[in-house]
Design an enzyme around this catalytic site. Structure first.
Site, mmCIF file in Angstrom:
data_model
loop_
_atom_site.group_PDB
_atom_site.id
_atom_site.type_symbol
_atom_site.label_atom_id
_atom_site.label_comp_id
_atom_site.label_asym_id
_atom_site.label_seq_id
_atom_site.Cartn_x
_atom_site.Cartn_y
_atom_site.Cartn_z
ATOM 1 N N ARG A 22 -7.136 14.233 -63.682
ATOM 2 C CA ARG A 22 -7.358 15.517 -63.000
ATOM 3 C C ARG A 22 -6.176 16.457 -63.239
ATOM 4 N NH1 ARG A 22 -6.552 15.038 -56.509
ATOM 5 N NH2 ARG A 22 -4.302 14.775 -56.550
ATOM 6 N N ASP A 70 -0.556 2.157 -63.194
ATOM 7 C CA ASP A 70 0.318 2.752 -62.178
ATOM 8 C C ASP A 70 1.694 2.899 -62.815
ATOM 9 O OD1 ASP A 70 2.033 3.350 -60.123
ATOM 10 O OD2 ASP A 70 1.144 1.933 -58.709
ATOM 11 N N TYR A 163 11.486 15.981 -54.836
ATOM 12 C CA TYR A 163 10.630 16.259 -55.999
ATOM 13 C C TYR A 163 11.438 16.978 -57.091
ATOM 14 C CZ TYR A 163 7.007 18.538 -58.815
ATOM 15 O OH TYR A 163 6.241 18.998 -59.856
HETATM 16 P P1 NAP Z 1 -2.642 16.204 -59.445
HETATM 17 O O1 NAP Z 1 -3.731 17.193 -59.557
HETATM 18 O O2 NAP Z 1 -2.333 15.603 -58.115
HETATM 19 O O3 NAP Z 1 -2.926 15.014 -60.493
HETATM 20 C C1 NAP Z 1 -1.993 13.958 -60.599
HETATM 21 C C2 NAP Z 1 -2.462 12.974 -61.647
HETATM 22 O O4 NAP Z 1 -1.471 11.925 -61.742
HETATM 23 C C3 NAP Z 1 -3.766 12.294 -61.283
HETATM 24 O O5 NAP Z 1 -4.471 11.989 -62.469
HETATM 25 C C4 NAP Z 1 -3.309 10.994 -60.603
HETATM 26 O O6 NAP Z 1 -4.323 10.000 -60.702
HETATM 27 C C5 NAP Z 1 -2.089 10.662 -61.470
HETATM 28 N N1 NAP Z 1 -1.123 9.790 -60.787
HETATM 29 C C6 NAP Z 1 -0.488 10.007 -59.599
HETATM 30 N N2 NAP Z 1 0.308 8.962 -59.315
HETATM 31 C C7 NAP Z 1 0.177 8.073 -60.349
HETATM 32 C C8 NAP Z 1 0.744 6.797 -60.624
HETATM 33 N N3 NAP Z 1 1.597 6.184 -59.787
HETATM 34 N N4 NAP Z 1 0.384 6.180 -61.775
HETATM 35 C C9 NAP Z 1 -0.488 6.762 -62.641
HETATM 36 N N5 NAP Z 1 -1.063 7.958 -62.421
HETATM 37 C C10 NAP Z 1 -0.728 8.606 -61.286
HETATM 38 O O7 NAP Z 1 -1.263 16.799 -59.946
HETATM 39 P P2 NAP Z 1 -0.972 18.000 -60.978
HETATM 40 O O8 NAP Z 1 -0.789 19.226 -60.192
HETATM 41 O O9 NAP Z 1 -1.941 17.974 -62.081
HETATM 42 O O10 NAP Z 1 0.468 17.542 -61.510
HETATM 43 C C11 NAP Z 1 0.602 16.796 -62.720
HETATM 44 C C12 NAP Z 1 2.032 16.853 -63.179
HETATM 45 O O11 NAP Z 1 2.428 18.208 -63.320
HETATM 46 C C13 NAP Z 1 3.024 16.215 -62.226
HETATM 47 O O12 NAP Z 1 4.026 15.543 -62.950
HETATM 48 C C14 NAP Z 1 3.611 17.406 -61.491
HETATM 49 O O13 NAP Z 1 4.914 17.147 -61.031
HETATM 50 C C15 NAP Z 1 3.615 18.435 -62.590
HETATM 51 N N6 NAP Z 1 3.642 19.819 -62.142
HETATM 52 C C16 NAP Z 1 2.596 20.349 -61.422
HETATM 53 C C17 NAP Z 1 2.638 21.692 -61.047
HETATM 54 C C18 NAP Z 1 1.499 22.375 -60.324
HETATM 55 O O14 NAP Z 1 1.664 23.532 -59.944
HETATM 56 N N7 NAP Z 1 0.362 21.736 -60.122
HETATM 57 C C19 NAP Z 1 3.758 22.466 -61.361
HETATM 58 C C20 NAP Z 1 4.808 21.881 -62.060
HETATM 59 C C21 NAP Z 1 4.733 20.567 -62.460
HETATM 60 P P3 NAP Z 1 -4.400 8.794 -59.625
HETATM 61 O O15 NAP Z 1 -4.085 9.383 -58.284
HETATM 62 O O16 NAP Z 1 -5.793 8.264 -59.765
HETATM 63 O O17 NAP Z 1 -3.392 7.798 -60.077
#
Ligand code: NAP
Length: 268
Positions: A22, A70, A163
């Site tokens: 996702r 994980d 974070y």
């Molecule tokens: P998200 O929508 O919550 O998706 C997180 C993804 O990571 C999911 O596929 C989740 O799947 C997986 N995940 C979480 N914990 C995990 C674990 N222990 N092992 C394997 N998979 C795991 O988050 P997102 O917003 O797309 O963020 C993704 C990345 O972008 C992160 O590193 C975040 O720090 C970075 N980021 C996001 C933003 C933003 O604005 N959204 C901005 C800057 C950086 P499961 O829960 O099924 O494991």
């Protein structure tokens, strides 16, 4: 001399995206699948991976592989690397994207909060890089792209001290890893997204999303595909002379010196 049509080098590339079920990871997978890559997505929720694979299939010409993993568990990363190498016949590109961002103001941040965020975001990145290191070396053109953030490396936001530290730690790790990995032809770089409209971010509430969009000079939150395109460049053959670097993808969010600066462009 130009040796490849721009970005055609991702055709048939063997690619793993952690957190690909996702949000940003799914956006990265979409772009890489559409570029002709053979993509395996990993995460903890098997049902979510299956739904994501069905979503991705129409974008490309290879079947989408999934693997439960994980990243906070080193042995799970080792198993992921083995499974990916077997499924894809090797790995050329590793996208270390899985991450979490629970809020915890300093006043009540617990040791467990700190452990959890560092374990997934920072240790998870290190574990994956270690697990895939030799498999990427065998590719001869290995690429690692880390999803870091502007939060920590450049900016701060109340509630995300742990974070931000985890996202800055990824970059400190990357700079030495880049030197160690260079001998085997593997590059490692990071994208630093601003605020991207993902399921994870939506959980923070409509007010947060509106405030954030208003702070972006380009006037909108990022999309997962915006990040995916930057990752695709760093994963391509064309980016083979870039390593240990960061690419901010934030619509200009980190540029204004003050709130006032944001409103001034109309009158400039
Ligand atoms: P998200 O929508 O919550 O998706 C997180 C993804 O990571 C999911 O596929 C989740 O799947 C997986 N995940 C979480 N914990 C995990 C674990 N222990 N092992 C394997 N998979 C795991 O988050 P997102 O917003 O797309 O963020 C993704 C990345 O972008 C992160 O590193 C975040 O720090 C970075 N980021 C996001 C933003 C933003 O604005 N959204 C901005 C800057 C950086 P499961 O829960 O099924 O494991």
């Amino acid at each position: 001399m130009l040796t490849a049509t721009p970005m055609s080098s991702l055709t048939d590339a063997r690619i793993v995206v952690t957190g690909g079920s996702r949000g940003i990871g799914l956006g990265i997978a979409e772009v890489l699948v559409a570029a002709g890559g053979r993509v395996l997505i990993a995460g903890r929720d098997v049902d979510a991976l299956r739904v994501a694979a069905d979503h991705l299939a129409p974008f490309g010409r290879h079947s989408i592989r999934t693997c439960r993993a994980d990243v906070s568990d080193a042995s799970s990363c080792t198993e992921l690397a083995k499974a990916a190498a077997a499924e894809l016949g090797g790995v050329d590109v590793l996208c270390c994207n899985a991450g979490i961002f629970p809020s915890a103001p300093l006043i009540n941040m617990t040791e467990a909060d700190l452990d959890r965020v560092l374990r997934v975001n920072f240790y998870g990145t290190v574990f994956c890089v270690q697990a895939f290191q030799q498999i990427l070396a065998a590719s001869g053109r290995g690429r690692i792209v880390i999803t870091s953030s502007i939060t920590g490396p450049i900016t701060g936001y109340p509630g995300w001290a742990h974070y931000g530290a985890s996202k800055a730690a990824q970059l400190g790790f990357m700079r030495t890893a880049a030197i160690e990995l260079a001998a085997s032809g593997t590059t490692i770089n990071a994208v630093l997204p601003g605020n991207v409209a993902t399921e994870g971010l939506t959980d923070l509430g409509a007010d947060y999303l509106a405030t954030m969009a208003a702070s972006v000079p380009l006037g909108r939150l990022g999309t997962p595909a915006d990040i995916g395109h930057a990752v695709a460049f760093l994963a391509s053959e064309e980016a083979g002379y870039i390593t240990g670097q960061t690419l901010v993808v934030d619509g200009g969010q980190t540029l204004p010196e003050s709130l006032d600066a944001l409103g001034r462009e109309q009158n400039a």
